[in-house]
Design a protein around this motif. Sequence first.
Motif, PDB file in Angstrom:
ATOM      1  N   MET A 135       0.846  -1.169   0.000  1.00 27.46           N
ATOM      2  CA  MET A 135       0.000   0.000   0.000  1.00 27.46           C
ATOM      3  C   MET A 135       0.894   1.235   0.000  1.00 27.46           C
ATOM      4  SD  MET A 135      -2.864   1.132   2.845  1.00 27.46           S
ATOM      5  CE  MET A 135      -4.040  -0.078   2.290  1.00 27.46           C
ATOM      6  N   LYS A 136       0.532   2.192  -0.791  1.00 24.02           N
ATOM      7  CA  LYS A 136       1.279   3.448  -0.858  1.00 24.02           C
ATOM      8  C   LYS A 136       0.964   4.296   0.383  1.00 24.02           C
ATOM      9  CE  LYS A 136       2.833   2.563  -4.995  1.00 24.02           C
ATOM     10  NZ  LYS A 136       4.115   1.974  -5.121  1.00 24.02           N
ATOM     11  N   THR A 137       1.891   5.149   0.734  1.00 28.56           N
ATOM     12  CA  THR A 137       1.742   6.021   1.904  1.00 28.56           C
ATOM     13  C   THR A 137       0.465   6.861   1.793  1.00 28.56           C
ATOM     14  OG1 THR A 137       4.141   6.063   2.207  1.00 28.56           O
ATOM     15  CG2 THR A 137       2.885   7.835   3.244  1.00 28.56           C
ATOM     16  N   GLN A 138       0.200   7.423   0.613  1.00 27.77           N
ATOM     17  CA  GLN A 138      -0.998   8.245   0.425  1.00 27.77           C
ATOM     18  C   GLN A 138      -2.272   7.434   0.664  1.00 27.77           C
ATOM     19  OE1 GLN A 138      -1.275  11.817  -0.431  1.00 27.77           O
ATOM     20  NE2 GLN A 138      -3.162  11.168   0.565  1.00 27.77           N
ATOM     21  N   ASP A 195       7.290  10.854   0.848  1.00 26.77           N
ATOM     22  CA  ASP A 195       7.077  10.498  -0.549  1.00 26.77           C
ATOM     23  C   ASP A 195       5.762   9.728  -0.521  1.00 26.77           C
ATOM     24  OD1 ASP A 195       6.833   9.299  -3.029  1.00 26.77           O
ATOM     25  OD2 ASP A 195       8.848   8.441  -3.040  1.00 26.77           O
ATOM     26  N   LEU A 196       4.691  10.353  -0.953  1.00 31.72           N
ATOM     27  CA  LEU A 196       3.368   9.755  -0.831  1.00 31.72           C
ATOM     28  C   LEU A 196       3.167   8.553  -1.739  1.00 31.72           C
ATOM     29  CD1 LEU A 196       1.329  13.043  -0.399  1.00 31.72           C
ATOM     30  CD2 LEU A 196       2.008  11.399   1.377  1.00 31.72           C
ATOM     31  N   GLU A 197       4.074   8.363  -2.698  1.00 31.20           N
ATOM     32  CA  GLU A 197       4.023   7.195  -3.571  1.00 31.20           C
ATOM     33  C   GLU A 197       4.865   6.038  -3.028  1.00 31.20           C
ATOM     34  OE1 GLU A 197       2.027   6.657  -6.295  1.00 31.20           O
ATOM     35  OE2 GLU A 197       1.113   8.452  -5.452  1.00 31.20           O
ATOM     36  N   ALA A 198       5.550   6.270  -1.926  1.00 32.54           N
ATOM     37  CA  ALA A 198       6.389   5.225  -1.321  1.00 32.54           C
ATOM     38  C   ALA A 198       5.508   4.156  -0.677  1.00 32.54           C
ATOM     39  CB  ALA A 198       7.306   5.837  -0.263  1.00 32.54           C
ATOM     40  N   GLU A 199       5.987   2.925  -0.714  1.00 32.74           N
ATOM     41  CA  GLU A 199       5.316   1.827  -0.020  1.00 32.74           C
ATOM     42  C   GLU A 199       5.388   2.103   1.480  1.00 32.74           C
ATOM     43  OE1 GLU A 199       3.401  -2.005  -0.118  1.00 32.74           O
ATOM     44  OE2 GLU A 199       4.000  -0.701  -1.765  1.00 32.74           O
ATOM     45  N   VAL A 200       4.269   1.886   2.182  1.00 30.19           N
ATOM     46  CA  VAL A 200       4.281   2.049   3.634  1.00 30.19           C
ATOM     47  C   VAL A 200       4.430   0.670   4.263  1.00 30.19           C
ATOM     48  CG1 VAL A 200       1.752   2.003   3.940  1.00 30.19           C
ATOM     49  CG2 VAL A 200       3.177   3.153   5.627  1.00 30.19           C
ATOM     50  N   LYS A 201       5.316   0.583   5.239  1.00 30.51           N
ATOM     51  CA  LYS A 201       5.549  -0.652   5.973  1.00 30.51           C
ATOM     52  C   LYS A 201       5.554  -0.338   7.458  1.00 30.51           C
ATOM     53  CE  LYS A 201       8.313  -2.877   2.385  1.00 30.51           C
ATOM     54  NZ  LYS A 201       9.596  -3.517   2.087  1.00 30.51           N
ATOM     55  N   PHE A 202       5.362  -1.370   8.251  1.00 33.31           N
ATOM     56  CA  PHE A 202       5.386  -1.228   9.699  1.00 33.31           C
ATOM     57  C   PHE A 202       6.458  -2.141  10.258  1.00 33.31           C
ATOM     58  CE2 PHE A 202       1.426   0.495   8.483  1.00 33.31           C
ATOM     59  CZ  PHE A 202       1.202   1.502   9.389  1.00 33.31           C
ATOM     60  N   GLU A 203       7.285  -1.574  11.130  1.00 37.40           N
ATOM     61  CA  GLU A 203       8.330  -2.341  11.806  1.00 37.40           C
ATOM     62  C   GLU A 203       7.807  -2.677  13.191  1.00 37.40           C
ATOM     63  OE1 GLU A 203      12.791  -1.592  11.313  1.00 37.40           O
ATOM     64  OE2 GLU A 203      12.239  -0.502  13.132  1.00 37.40           O
ATOM     65  N   TYR A 204       7.868  -3.964  13.544  1.00 36.82           N
ATOM     66  CA  TYR A 204       7.274  -4.390  14.804  1.00 36.82           C
ATOM     67  C   TYR A 204       7.930  -5.681  15.285  1.00 36.82           C
ATOM     68  CZ  TYR A 204       3.910  -6.330  18.087  1.00 36.82           C
ATOM     69  OH  TYR A 204       3.342  -6.871  19.208  1.00 36.82           O
TER      70      TYR A 204
END
Length: 163
Positions: A1-4, A93-102
């Motif tokens: 999913m993209k950041t936006q 960068d709103l087109e960047a992939e969003v990831k979660f570190e956990y």
Amino acid sequence: MKTQEFFDILKSHSNKSLLFEYTPGQLVGANYHITEVKHLKVDSVDCGAGVDAWNETIIQLWESPSEIGKTEYMSVFKAAAILNKVGTMKPYDLEAEVKFEYSNSLFHTAQLFVNDFEIHGNNLLIKLAIEKTDCKAKETCGIPETADTIEETGSCAPGSGCC
């Protein structure tokens, strides 16, 4: 999913609580905090000598040991406010992939991608998943697309020009 896309989902559900499922049936504890946002620029070379570059947004979630037993999850509104503040300091960068570190005591530290989201009553559930590693140079290395392991193909032997 993209950041936006992620930000749009938060904006559409600001009146809900924000929950994260890090593996099927397992939720990040209600005692989580957003402790860091990374604006990552990846500049890579794969095993077939292919170059690539992309950006990622990595949001770190951490469970506070002093709040074990907490039952009220962070609101989407509060999470969005934190992320918006970060954006004023370091633009996304709103087109960047969003990831979660956990991680937690039963789950190794991992960068998880957003697989899906669901609404359950007053909760916005973000479903996270692990992305498996893969060879980006299968064609260059002569690895069939259906190969699961190097041992099955034998294509990345020493001196083969791959890996």
